[in-house]
Design an enzyme around this catalytic site. Sequence first.
Site, PDB file in Angstrom:
ATOM      1  CG  ASP A 296      -0.366  -0.442   2.478  1.00  0.00           C
ATOM      2  OD1 ASP A 296       0.874  -0.519   2.538  1.00  0.00           O
ATOM      3  OD2 ASP A 296      -1.122  -0.698   3.429  1.00  0.00           O
TER       4      ASP A 296
ATOM      5  CE  LYS B   4       2.794   0.697  13.850  1.00  0.00           C
ATOM      6  NZ  LYS B   4       3.235  -0.526  13.243  1.00  0.00           N
TER       7      LYS B   4
ATOM      8  CG  ASP C  91       0.849   3.575   5.355  1.00  0.00           C
ATOM      9  OD1 ASP C  91       0.169   2.803   4.667  1.00  0.00           O
ATOM     10  OD2 ASP C  91       0.933   3.479   6.594  1.00  0.00           O
TER      11      ASP C  91
HETATM   12  P1  GTP Z   1      -4.709  -2.727   8.491  1.00  0.00           P
HETATM   13  O1  GTP Z   1      -5.531  -3.912   8.898  1.00  0.00           O
HETATM   14  O2  GTP Z   1      -5.571  -1.558   8.137  1.00  0.00           O
HETATM   15  O3  GTP Z   1      -3.587  -2.392   9.441  1.00  0.00           O
HETATM   16  O4  GTP Z   1      -4.009  -3.080   7.092  1.00  0.00           O
HETATM   17  P2  GTP Z   1      -3.085  -4.329   6.683  1.00  0.00           P
HETATM   18  O5  GTP Z   1      -3.705  -5.592   7.153  1.00  0.00           O
HETATM   19  O6  GTP Z   1      -2.875  -4.215   5.202  1.00  0.00           O
HETATM   20  O7  GTP Z   1      -1.751  -4.114   7.479  1.00  0.00           O
HETATM   21  P3  GTP Z   1      -0.545  -3.150   7.168  1.00  0.00           P
HETATM   22  O8  GTP Z   1      -1.044  -1.897   6.529  1.00  0.00           O
HETATM   23  O9  GTP Z   1       0.283  -3.038   8.379  1.00  0.00           O
HETATM   24  O10 GTP Z   1       0.280  -4.000   6.098  1.00  0.00           O
HETATM   25  C1  GTP Z   1       1.309  -3.466   5.306  1.00  0.00           C
HETATM   26  C2  GTP Z   1       1.399  -4.278   4.040  1.00  0.00           C
HETATM   27  O11 GTP Z   1       1.714  -5.626   4.344  1.00  0.00           O
HETATM   28  C3  GTP Z   1       0.094  -4.305   3.271  1.00  0.00           C
HETATM   29  O12 GTP Z   1       0.418  -4.229   1.911  1.00  0.00           O
HETATM   30  C4  GTP Z   1      -0.514  -5.632   3.611  1.00  0.00           C
HETATM   31  O13 GTP Z   1      -1.288  -6.167   2.541  1.00  0.00           O
HETATM   32  C5  GTP Z   1       0.699  -6.498   3.858  1.00  0.00           C
HETATM   33  N1  GTP Z   1       0.456  -7.502   4.870  1.00  0.00           N
HETATM   34  C6  GTP Z   1       0.203  -7.295   6.205  1.00  0.00           C
HETATM   35  N2  GTP Z   1       0.069  -8.465   6.843  1.00  0.00           N
HETATM   36  C7  GTP Z   1       0.253  -9.427   5.883  1.00  0.00           C
HETATM   37  C8  GTP Z   1       0.239 -10.856   5.941  1.00  0.00           C
HETATM   38  O14 GTP Z   1       0.013 -11.477   6.976  1.00  0.00           O
HETATM   39  N3  GTP Z   1       0.472 -11.518   4.775  1.00  0.00           N
HETATM   40  C9  GTP Z   1       0.705 -10.854   3.601  1.00  0.00           C
HETATM   41  N4  GTP Z   1       0.905 -11.576   2.505  1.00  0.00           N
HETATM   42  N5  GTP Z   1       0.714  -9.518   3.508  1.00  0.00           N
HETATM   43  C10 GTP Z   1       0.499  -8.817   4.650  1.00  0.00           C
END
Ligand code: GTP
Length: 321
Positions: free
Chosen positions: A104, A155, A212
């Site tokens: 993202d 963080k 982000d």
């Molecule tokens: P929130 O639930 O809103 O915090 O979003 P998120 O689940 O996408 O978490 P976050 O923004 O912290 O993740 C950053 C990036 O890592 C994003 O592109 C997510 O799609 C990816 N990501 C987070 N957790 C995982 C996971 O367990 N597996 C995979 N494949 N991608 C993940």
Amino acid sequence: MKALILAGGLGTRLRPLTMRMPKPLVPLLGKPLISHIIDPLPAEVDTVILAVSYMKDALEEYFRSHDVGRKVILANEDTPLGTGGAVKNVSRYLDDTFIAFNGDVICSIDLNDMLRYHRTHGGIGTMSLWKVEDPSAFGVVSTDARGLITEFQEKPERDKAVSNSINAGVYIFEKEILEHIPNGVVSLERQVFPNVLDRGLYGYGFSGYWVDGGTRENILKAQRVLLDLGGGKEAPELIKEDATICGSNMLQKAHIRGCRIGPHVYMEDDVLVSKGAEVADSMLLRGALIEEGARVRGSIIGPDCVVEKGRKVINEILARQ
Ligand code: GTP
């Protein structure tokens, strides 16, 4: 070369929009977030690996029906493995130096330059860095004069942060990084980065823009940045009847009538904005209907959603569940 995009998160901060649409497919000025990452990849990247989990079928369908000019491999996690576990899970596809992204991130990084930097510094990895005023919601690093990361804090409290340089979510890794990721659910930020500093993890700062895209505020911020950089346009099929349009916007095959639109509005096909309505700094997705006298500002209105007559929607996400 392979590029790995982490695209399996739940996207909870973009709910309810992400109840029916995975975050990587959320549109930003006419193309999904994930295409803003794939399109500018260096020419030497021939294969994109998407680490998916949540709503993987929607992603599969998207890549089946859209040719992105490179081979795309979808690697599924039955349950999300975290950012580190997701990298480990695709080990079998990685053969050499690879690029990895948080799915993202919307930014102006020059990946060819970052690759040159990585190759000259010769560490196990290079992490993109961005400067912010308050780093407490991010991974924070300190670097020495050569760019070597000497400390990584995830963080930290604001007054304990070692710098205002944050992890911008774009990395170049040597395959050796996989040896430092345990099996199972693992966080790159909490369990891997602090443990590989002695293997040579370098920081690469860049300028331009970085957002982000995980929240409503940030997606709309990215939309503003890209519109102000000249991304605005009006489709020839846009039907305008007595409407006032201000500033830079991207308006597709919509119908706007006796209303005020802009600045910084993205409108998809089949949107209808009615008399006396005002829309600014917002995203109206396919088939959204804004009724008479309604006001929409700082908001994302999901596909086929209706904003009823006279209603004010300010800083909200509306979506069908
Ligand atoms: P929130 O639930 O809103 O915090 O979003 P998120 O689940 O996408 O978490 P976050 O923004 O912290 O993740 C950053 C990036 O890592 C994003 O592109 C997510 O799609 C990816 N990501 C987070 N957790 C995982 C996971 O367990 N597996 C995979 N494949 N991608 C993940």
